[in-house]
Design an enzyme around this catalytic site. Structure first.
Site, PDB file in Angstrom:
ATOM      1  N   ASP A   1      37.757  29.162  32.157  1.00 28.20           N
ATOM      2  CA  ASP A   1      37.924  30.442  31.472  1.00 28.20           C
ATOM      3  C   ASP A   1      37.276  30.451  30.095  1.00 28.20           C
ATOM      4  OD1 ASP A   1      39.311  31.671  33.552  1.00 28.20           O
ATOM      5  OD2 ASP A   1      41.189  30.765  32.935  1.00 28.20           O
TER       6      ASP A   1
ATOM      7  N   TYR B   1      44.897  36.647  35.592  1.00 31.18           N
ATOM      8  CA  TYR B   1      45.789  35.874  34.724  1.00 31.18           C
ATOM      9  C   TYR B   1      45.721  36.345  33.280  1.00 31.18           C
ATOM     10  CZ  TYR B   1      48.172  32.211  37.274  1.00 31.18           C
ATOM     11  OH  TYR B   1      49.054  31.535  38.074  1.00 31.18           O
TER      12      TYR B   1
END
Length: 679
Positions: A331, A415
């Site tokens: 990420d 997320y």
């Protein structure tokens, strides 16, 4: 060190008011800048103009992938600290895409208005920007193959089809020259519907640069695509009936009628003896630098850490079947914590008296844009700092702790990650990451089970096992430069029972040894960052900071796997390396670069022998086996790592906090001696 003198004070306002409703303020006077301040909008424009002119003279067509501050080298900044009138050169750093292909790195000297470096980088894959991710939706809804795959599932309205774009780095069907994305498709019956309740049984691979869909891969059972799950599993209040099982919770009000205890001058933050600079960039998000603590005994600011930041986030999934076997999200390295950061909402994401800081970044044209309220700074009560009830004297003495929190919230597709950098009154720093959002789901055939690699969270929906590994980069400056790290184990005494120092066999010791980077919970292992040149005058031990890392997730992918090859840094809870300028990440600047592991094997350990200018990478996180309770929205789960003073102070900083003294209740009489009472 003296306080930084040249920054305008910034007011702190209540969460009930939005600080940033007016136009963006642009400061052009560089004399007002701290050397670590992020680039302003005007500086971004200036750097972009110089870069575009240089590209034109080189006959190169470019787009901007990243345009951010090039931090001054450590030796330059140390000279500035010694004499604040001598500002280091203000520089910008850019990563460019060259058309038809290639990556270029550029360094711009803003003070001299010149290009200092123009370098082509081979075989590199930079961040996917928000504009890159949007391409997937644009090309997916109009591609005939995707439309046909949806038609076979009974979908005719392509406006209700959504795609999560994933960087996959490498697909053996195409060479490394392609900048690939994988699209995971979902459906929504209405705008607020939970798209992850309706995963679709196909994926596609696209080339980001050519905007071309290379392959549409349909997941079939017995030759037919798996039907779309139709049941709605919503969490949005507009789609759910109020729950009447118990009375609504009454509101909690958090107020600070006299205001906050921290102060800001520009981006320099002072609170309860701490002083630090708060920065922000595209990739790491929040960066904390030049962190010190005022020691009342020594009457000076003592340095703690030169720089703290999140160096890597890695989410490998454990499902072995194509296309989900390729799911391994970096990420930070593939998308950027800064690029994905939320614009925080006062009164919702945080409560109390809050200071917000905007983030200024650049788009693909090199034009600046603003993320309002990207950073939140506030105080929270932290429970008991210390307490003791003296039954003999009939007195109670207690003090409450408080923490200062510098935070951001990042959304990476399904997320949401909440990053909290916290400091408490006893000199402790903690990085806590709260994981929430929605599980990444895939369609499950009604005749199949989720098997051991996932959990069936609803009818025809499975969520896969995965890990969340975070890497905290610590550039220590524990009471000065030239630090070292020792590994500490709790072990039984080596002396036999009856020996002078172990007469009854119950002695145990802390055994310290050079760091090896492994984890052993049975030994209660921790690590200490020490300054061997500075001894605590009371206990005679080197001053230090203790690394408490009880949430090391490990790396479950086997050695030799693609996951392990790209994320070898996660195989150990700690790496210690020599400081190198511009080395900020555990997997170097580009995730997919061959031999990209900056922190790996004996080379790293060899670099870290002895004391010196070192950097410590601490890995921690969560191994997540999904629960039914995690769907349709996941209650937050926490992972944290703590750095705590260890023989650093001569007097506990807790004693510098004024406690509350009180009398015991009257029916509790003080004891006159240490003997037990007779009843």
């Amino acid at each position: 060190m003296e306080p930084f003198p040249r920054f305008p004070s910034m007011d702190v306002q209540s969460a009930g008011n939005n600080l940033f409703t007016g136009p963006m303020q642009i400061i052009d006077d560089r004399a007002c800048h701290h050397p670590l301040d992020p680039l302003t909008a005007s500086e971004i424009r200036e750097a972009a103009i110089l870069i575009r002119k240089s590209a034109s003279t080189r006959n190169v067509t470019i787009k901007f992938n990243c345009l951010t501050l090039r931090e001054p080298r450590k030796n330059e900044y140390q000279k500035y600290r010694q004499e604040v009138s001598k500002l280091p050169y203000r520089r910008a750093f850019a990563i460019l895409h060259q058309s038809p292909g290639g990556v270029i790195e550029v360094v711009v000297n803003l003070d001299a208005a010149v290009i200092e470096e123009w370098k082509r980088v081979e075989d590199a894959v930079p961040l996917l920007t928000l504009e890159d991710l949007d391409i997937i939706g644009q090309i997916g809804r109009s591609d005939p193959r995707v439309i046909e795959a949806c038609r076979k599932l009974g979908i005719c309205d392509m406006s209700k089809v959504y795609f999560d774009a994933w960087s996959i780095g490498l697909d053996k069907r195409w060479d490394r020259e392609r900048r690939l994305q994988q699209a995971l498709p979902y459906y929504r019956f209405s705008p607020n519907d939970n798209q992850y309740a309706h995963p679709l049984a196909f994926t596609f691979i696209a080339d980001t640069e050519s905007r071309e869909i290379l392959s549409v891969d349909i997941i079939c059972v017995d030759g037919d695509p798996i039907p779309m799950p139709l049941e709605e599993h919503n969490y949005h209040p507009a789609l759910r009936e109020p729950h009447s099982a118990f009375a609504p919770l009454k509101p909690i009000q958090i107020t600070q009628p006299n205001g906050v205890s921290f102060k800001m001058k520009g981006n320099v933050l002072s609170w309860a003896g701490y002083r630090m600079h708060v920065g922000f960039n595209v990739r790491e998000g929040i960066v904390l630098s030049d962190i010190s603590f005022y020691d009342r005994d020594e009457e000076r600011h003592r340095s703690l850490f030169y720089r703290l930041s999140v160096a890597k986030t890695e989410v490998p999934y454990g499902y072995p079947k194509v296309p989900h076997s390729g799911k391994q999200a970096f990420d930070l390295g593939e998308y950027g914590l800064g690029l994905m950061t939320n614009s925080l909402r006062p009164g919702c994401d945080f409560k109390g008296a809050i200071k917000y800081i905007d983030a200024v970044m650049a788009d693909s044209q090199g034009d600046p844009y603003v993320v309002r309220n990207a950073i939140c700074i506030h105080e929270e009560d932290n429970g008991i700092l210390f307490k003791h009830t003296d039954c003999r004297a009939g007195k109670v003495v207690s003090a409450r702790d408080r923490k200062l929190i510098i935070s951001q919230i990042v959304t990476a597709a399904n997320y949401d990650y909440c990053f909290y950098h916290s400091f408490t009154l006893d000199g402790t720093y903690e990085l806590e990451v709260k994981l929430t959002g929605i599980l990444n789901t895939t369609v499950l055939h009604p005749t199949n089970l989720a098997q051991s690699q996932g959990t069936k969270v609803a009818r025809s929906i499975t969520a896969h096992n995965k890990q969340h590994v975070f890497s905290l980069r610590v550039d220590p400056e524990v009471d000065g430069a030239n630090n070292m790290v020792m590994e500490c184990d709790a072990r039984p005494s080596l002396d036999a029972i009856g020996a002078q120092f172990n007469p009854y066999g119950d002695a145990f010791v802390c055994q310290k040894s050079p760091v090896q980077g492994s984890s052993d919970a049975a030994l209660g292992r921790w690590w200490e960052i020490l300054n061997p040149a500075r001894m605590n005058p009371v206990c005679g031990k080197p001053v230090g900071y203790k690394i408490i890392n009880s949430q090391y997730a490990g790396l479950l992918a086997q050695t030799g796997s693609n996951v392990h090859g790209r994320a070898a840094f996660a195989a150990k809870p700690i790496w210690v390396v020599r400081y190198e300028d511009d080395e900020f990440f555990t997997a170097r600047d580009y995730i997919h670069h061959p031999g990209n592991q900056a922190i790996e094997g004996e080379v790293a350990l060899e670099r870290a022998k002895g004391s010196g200018d070192i950097v410590v990478f601490v890995q921690f996180g969560v191994t997540h086996f999904p629960r039914k309770e995690d769907f349709p929205i996941m209650p937050s789960e926490s992972a944290k790592v703590t750095l705590r003073a260890s023989d650093f102070f001569s007097t506990s900083p807790a004693l510098w906090i004024t406690p509350v003294a009180d009398e015991l209740e009257k029916d509790r009489k003080p004891r006159s001696s240490g003997r037990p009472r007779t009843i």
